[in-house]
Design an enzyme around this catalytic site. Structure first.
Site, PDB file in Angstrom:
ATOM      1  N   ASN A   9     152.522 -10.341  85.404  1.00 48.23           N
ATOM      2  CA  ASN A   9     153.488  -9.374  85.911  1.00 48.23           C
ATOM      3  C   ASN A   9     153.440  -9.482  87.430  1.00 48.23           C
ATOM      4  O   ASN A   9     152.479  -9.047  88.070  1.00 48.23           O
ATOM      5  CB  ASN A   9     153.132  -7.945  85.465  1.00 48.23           C
ATOM      6  N   GLU A  38     158.522  -8.426  85.129  1.00 49.45           N
ATOM      7  CA  GLU A  38     158.926  -7.668  86.320  1.00 49.45           C
ATOM      8  C   GLU A  38     159.322  -8.601  87.465  1.00 49.45           C
ATOM      9  O   GLU A  38     158.850  -8.453  88.596  1.00 49.45           O
ATOM     10  CB  GLU A  38     157.817  -6.681  86.748  1.00 49.45           C
ATOM     11  N   TYR A 108     157.833  -7.564  78.483  1.00 46.05           N
ATOM     12  CA  TYR A 108     157.504  -6.504  79.423  1.00 46.05           C
ATOM     13  C   TYR A 108     157.824  -5.195  78.702  1.00 46.05           C
ATOM     14  O   TYR A 108     158.977  -4.789  78.598  1.00 46.05           O
ATOM     15  CB  TYR A 108     158.317  -6.681  80.706  1.00 46.05           C
ATOM     16  N   ASP A 147     152.901  -7.778  80.005  1.00 40.98           N
ATOM     17  CA  ASP A 147     152.457  -6.451  80.394  1.00 40.98           C
ATOM     18  C   ASP A 147     152.827  -5.514  79.246  1.00 40.98           C
ATOM     19  O   ASP A 147     153.981  -5.164  79.075  1.00 40.98           O
ATOM     20  CB  ASP A 147     153.169  -6.048  81.687  1.00 40.98           C
ATOM     21  N   ASN A 149     151.635  -2.506  78.892  1.00 41.53           N
ATOM     22  CA  ASN A 149     151.615  -1.123  79.369  1.00 41.53           C
ATOM     23  C   ASN A 149     150.774  -0.187  78.508  1.00 41.53           C
ATOM     24  O   ASN A 149     151.124   0.974  78.303  1.00 41.53           O
ATOM     25  CB  ASN A 149     153.050  -0.595  79.514  1.00 41.53           C
ATOM     26  N   ASP A 244     150.289  -6.104  91.909  1.00 42.69           N
ATOM     27  CA  ASP A 244     149.267  -5.131  91.503  1.00 42.69           C
ATOM     28  C   ASP A 244     148.651  -5.522  90.158  1.00 42.69           C
ATOM     29  O   ASP A 244     147.673  -4.912  89.710  1.00 42.69           O
ATOM     30  CB  ASP A 244     149.821  -3.689  91.477  1.00 42.69           C
ATOM     31  N   HIS A 245     149.227  -6.539  89.505  1.00 37.34           N
ATOM     32  CA  HIS A 245     148.634  -7.143  88.311  1.00 37.34           C
ATOM     33  C   HIS A 245     148.068  -8.504  88.689  1.00 37.34           C
ATOM     34  O   HIS A 245     148.587  -9.164  89.592  1.00 37.34           O
ATOM     35  CB  HIS A 245     149.697  -7.417  87.237  1.00 37.34           C
TER      36      HIS A 245
END
Length: 253
Positions: A9, A38, A108, A147, A149, A244-245
């Site tokens: 991601n 993303e 995603y 991802d 989540n 951030d991933h």
């Protein structure tokens, strides 16, 4: 060396590329396939310099939002976009590439949102996505990555107690992932490293979280049980920056 599949991601591919992080990772790891989530762009907004890779993109209708891509050295037999379900297919969240021995899906998964306003939708999505994967499995084994989540177990995030009930760690989301592993699909990282703590793939940009390794493992490679004899290892490339991933990987024999 076997086949190396990577999922990342990138939280905005243009930013990741402009920082030089994406190219650096590609040069260092040289994956056979890299699946992105993303990407946050529309067609024509970026020119990728990736000799030797075929590129497949699924863009969200909303600008600067969601989006997935697959860059692969081996040309797939076929490629499809979305789940084939109208209500889920506006956000560019799924690409399926068919290879000789398996399907590879980049996904995603919708975020439940901080106020959990999308948790109900997320539940519907989870059921429909799992049904989609099981349908593919009727033809050949499946590898899906991305991802997701959700941090499945307490070991999958640094601070489970205060985060219980928060997006990504609600009982509902975790139960949906229970359904996945109970349906003959394998969380590859936990297969190889069942008790490894501190293995995360996402860190908040706040509170200096990455430096403290106060993270969550929400990026996965999930595979059909029948494919497990061909799987050599699962990886988390926690040193790769640019999002951030961090990327996660799967090594096939």
């Amino acid at each position: 060396m076997g086949l190396k599949l990577v999922s990342w991601n990138v939280n905005g591919l243009r930013a990741c590329v402009s920082k030089g992080c994406f190219q650096e990772f590609m040069e260092k790891e040289n994956p056979d396939v890299i699946c992105l989530q993303e990407t946050k762009l529309q067609e024509g907004q970026i020119e990728m310099d990736l000799p030797g890779y075929k590129e497949y993109w699924n863009y969200a209708e909303k600008k600067g939002y969601s989006g997935t891509a697959i860059f692969t050295k081996e040309e797939p037999i076929s490629v499809t976009y979305g789940l084939g379900i109208e209500e889920h297919d506006h956000e560019g969240r799924v690409i399926t590439a068919e290879y000789k021995d398996y399907y590879l899906v980049t996904v995603y998964v919708p975020n439940a949102k901080e106020d959990l306003s999308r948790l109900e939708y997320r539940q519907v999505w989870e059921d429909d996505f799992l049904a989609y994967i099981k349908k593919l499995e009727e033809k050949k084994p499946v590898i899906y990555c991305g991802d997701l989540n959700v941090a499945h177990k307490e070991i999958d995030l640094k601070n489970p107690k205060p985060n219980r009930g928060h997006a990504g760690f609600t009982d509902e989301e975790r139960a949906k992932f229970d359904n996945v592993v109970n349906s003959g699909l394998v969380d590859t990282f936990r297969h190889f490293y069942p008790d490894l703590e501190g293995a995360y793939s996402w860190w908040s940009y706040r509170f200096n979280s990455r430096a403290k390794n106060a993270g969550w493992r929400i990026d996965y490679f999930v595979v059909s049980e029948s494919l497990m004899p061909k799987v050599e290892d699962a990886k988390i490339y926690s040193e790769a920056l640019g999002s951030d991933h961090c990327p996660v990987g799967l090594i096939l024999k």
